[in-house]
Write an enzyme that holds these catalytic residues in place. Sequence first.
Site, PDB file in Angstrom:
ATOM      1  N   MET A 199      22.586  87.456  55.443  1.00  0.00           N
ATOM      2  CA  MET A 199      23.979  87.398  56.848  1.00  0.00           C
ATOM      3  C   MET A 199      22.894  88.755  56.648  1.00  0.00           C
ATOM      4  O   MET A 199      23.173  90.149  57.281  1.00  0.00           O
ATOM      5  CB  MET A 199      25.242  89.273  56.479  1.00  0.00           C
ATOM      6  N   HIS A 242      24.095  83.309  50.341  1.00  0.00           N
ATOM      7  CA  HIS A 242      24.493  83.388  51.228  1.00  0.00           C
ATOM      8  C   HIS A 242      24.090  84.864  52.442  1.00  0.00           C
ATOM      9  O   HIS A 242      23.596  86.300  51.995  1.00  0.00           O
ATOM     10  CB  HIS A 242      26.105  83.994  51.570  1.00  0.00           C
ATOM     11  N   MET A 268      33.315  81.530  57.499  1.00  0.00           N
ATOM     12  CA  MET A 268      33.813  83.034  56.427  1.00  0.00           C
ATOM     13  C   MET A 268      35.299  83.124  56.755  1.00  0.00           C
ATOM     14  O   MET A 268      36.009  82.859  58.222  1.00  0.00           O
ATOM     15  CB  MET A 268      33.546  84.423  57.314  1.00  0.00           C
ATOM     16  N   MET A 304      22.659  91.587  52.553  1.00  0.00           N
ATOM     17  CA  MET A 304      22.695  91.402  54.008  1.00  0.00           C
ATOM     18  C   MET A 304      21.835  92.877  54.742  1.00  0.00           C
ATOM     19  O   MET A 304      21.360  93.535  53.596  1.00  0.00           O
ATOM     20  CB  MET A 304      24.353  92.560  53.986  1.00  0.00           C
ATOM     21  N   ASP A 345      35.210  81.900  52.130  1.00  0.00           N
ATOM     22  CA  ASP A 345      34.468  83.183  51.908  1.00  0.00           C
ATOM     23  C   ASP A 345      35.627  84.146  52.308  1.00  0.00           C
ATOM     24  O   ASP A 345      35.461  84.010  53.775  1.00  0.00           O
ATOM     25  CB  ASP A 345      32.931  83.027  51.677  1.00  0.00           C
ATOM     26  N   HIS A 355      27.654  83.897  43.489  1.00  0.00           N
ATOM     27  CA  HIS A 355      27.186  83.763  44.864  1.00  0.00           C
ATOM     28  C   HIS A 355      26.719  85.514  45.708  1.00  0.00           C
ATOM     29  O   HIS A 355      26.951  86.075  44.741  1.00  0.00           O
ATOM     30  CB  HIS A 355      28.416  83.642  45.800  1.00  0.00           C
ATOM     31  N   SER A 405      31.000  85.889  43.370  1.00  0.00           N
ATOM     32  CA  SER A 405      30.558  87.275  44.361  1.00  0.00           C
ATOM     33  C   SER A 405      30.106  88.420  43.682  1.00  0.00           C
ATOM     34  O   SER A 405      31.370  88.803  43.053  1.00  0.00           O
ATOM     35  CB  SER A 405      30.707  87.178  45.563  1.00  0.00           C
ATOM     36  N   ASP A 445      25.368  87.836  48.219  1.00  0.00           N
ATOM     37  CA  ASP A 445      25.295  87.927  49.635  1.00  0.00           C
ATOM     38  C   ASP A 445      24.565  88.952  50.253  1.00  0.00           C
ATOM     39  O   ASP A 445      24.401  89.934  49.857  1.00  0.00           O
ATOM     40  CB  ASP A 445      26.695  88.665  50.015  1.00  0.00           C
TER      41      ASP A 445
END
Length: 219
Positions: A69, A67, A138, A38, A176, A34, A9, A36
Amino acid sequence: MNKYILSPSILSADFARLGEEIATVEAAGADWIHVDVMDGHFVPNITMGPFIVATCRRITKLPLDVHLMIDEPERYIEALAKAGASNLTVHVETCPDIVGMLKQIKSLGCTAGAVLNPETSVGAIQPALPEADLILVMSVHPGYSGQSFMPESIAKVSEIRKKLNALRSSAWLEVDGGIDTGTLPQMKEAGATAFVAATAIFKDSDGPAAGVRSLRALF
Ligand code: DX5
Ligand code: ZN
């Protein structure tokens, strides 16, 4: 195809040297990268979006494991697919129609993942199992790297592993949060096949290549 996947990540990478950081983990044996995403709503933190995904796409040939979020992920999946995401994983907590969302992601040419938060029960992800290319569990509350692993997630991985096997699904079972040389073997034993790690790779005292190698040695 690889039996196990390591997905560093970039949340803990040095963004002043993002190109070098990704090249280093790629050369050391990372399988995916990866990313992330957000939004400051679904999780308290704000990170990156399509612009950074497109930047990563120029830097590496590795699949981009994105991913999300974010609330209302349907608003961004097309832009992220166009930016070069390989896999898009959406939180079941943000998708009233998780099966429809996974189908939509696949129609954009990406593989489709469904993820559940630590407090979300396995039942919530049940309808997604036959449709998903990847299920993500998670093992921390999403939002930040560097948090402590939640041991209760091990049982969740075992439970989902049983369900995937019963369906004869070949979906990746990814984990993760707090994954390091101590927790990776426990998650692998429980049935996980794909492992995300930020701190254990990018903050390794011997550098990210050593971080990748010490985790890969456990496969
Ligand atoms: C957390 C993110 C993770 C995070 C993992 O919300 O989804 O991908 O970067 O960080 P570590 O490996 O440090 O727990
Ligand atoms: Zn993540």
